[in-house]
Motif scaffolding. Structure first.
Motif, PDB file in Angstrom:
ATOM      1  N   SER A 123       3.718   6.423   4.855  1.00 17.34           N
ATOM      2  CA  SER A 123       2.293   6.515   4.505  1.00 17.34           C
ATOM      3  C   SER A 123       1.815   5.178   3.935  1.00 17.34           C
ATOM      4  N   ASP A 124       0.509   5.001   3.896  1.00 20.56           N
ATOM      5  CA  ASP A 124      -0.063   3.777   3.326  1.00 20.56           C
ATOM      6  C   ASP A 124       0.366   3.607   1.866  1.00 20.56           C
ATOM      7  N   ALA A 125       0.376   4.697   1.114  1.00 21.78           N
ATOM      8  CA  ALA A 125       0.760   4.619  -0.300  1.00 21.78           C
ATOM      9  C   ALA A 125       2.222   4.198  -0.461  1.00 21.78           C
ATOM     10  N   GLU A 126       3.105   4.741   0.390  1.00 18.08           N
ATOM     11  CA  GLU A 126       4.518   4.358   0.323  1.00 18.08           C
ATOM     12  C   GLU A 126       4.709   2.890   0.697  1.00 18.08           C
ATOM     13  N   TRP A 127       3.949   2.410   1.669  1.00 19.39           N
ATOM     14  CA  TRP A 127       4.038   1.017   2.089  1.00 19.39           C
ATOM     15  C   TRP A 127       3.557   0.088   0.972  1.00 19.39           C
ATOM     16  N   VAL A 128       2.449   0.433   0.343  1.00 21.71           N
ATOM     17  CA  VAL A 128       1.923  -0.374  -0.767  1.00 21.71           C
ATOM     18  C   VAL A 128       2.926  -0.380  -1.917  1.00 21.71           C
ATOM     19  N   ASP A 129       3.524   0.755  -2.227  1.00 19.65           N
ATOM     20  CA  ASP A 129       4.543   0.808  -3.283  1.00 19.65           C
ATOM     21  C   ASP A 129       5.720  -0.106  -2.950  1.00 19.65           C
TER      22      ASP A 129
ATOM     23  N   PRO B  99       6.732   0.095   8.644  1.00 19.71           N
ATOM     24  CA  PRO B  99       5.386   0.366   8.143  1.00 19.71           C
ATOM     25  C   PRO B  99       4.637   1.418   8.950  1.00 19.71           C
ATOM     26  N   ASN B 100       5.042   1.638  10.183  1.00 23.65           N
ATOM     27  CA  ASN B 100       4.389   2.651  11.015  1.00 23.65           C
ATOM     28  C   ASN B 100       4.941   4.054  10.769  1.00 23.65           C
TER      29      ASN B 100
END
Length: 85
Positions: free
Chosen positions: A34-40, A30-31
């Motif tokens: 990107s935030d969007a890739e993590w949410v996906d 997760p680090n």
């Protein structure tokens, strides 16, 4: 009803199993994404047509995890563990 071939118990009703989902890509760091890739990764479930490799847990049986190939259009098991059909 789907009959899932367990390598230890033979063909068993899908009601004895818990679907573990499709075999997918490894969990990303997760680090490092990107935030969007993590949410996906967390929220978007793949739903392809055709053969899909899936994990199933024989929760109400021997307790084994197994991997099968199931056709999502017909629900036919096209490949089972150790060639069991």
């Amino acid at each position: 009803m789907l009959l899932i071939p367990c390598p230890l118990c033979g063909k068993r009703s899908e009601s004895e199993f818990i679907h573990g989902g499709p075999v997918g890509a490894d969990r990303p760091d997760p680090n490092a994404v990107s935030d969007a890739e993590w949410v996906d990764y967390l929220t978007v479930a793949p739903n392809p047509l055709g053969p899909v490799q899936e994990k199933w847990w024989h929760a109400r049986g021997c307790g084994e995890w197994l991997t099968i190939w199931r056709d999502t259009r017909t629900h036919d098991i096209v490949e089972a563990p150790d060639g069991i059909k």
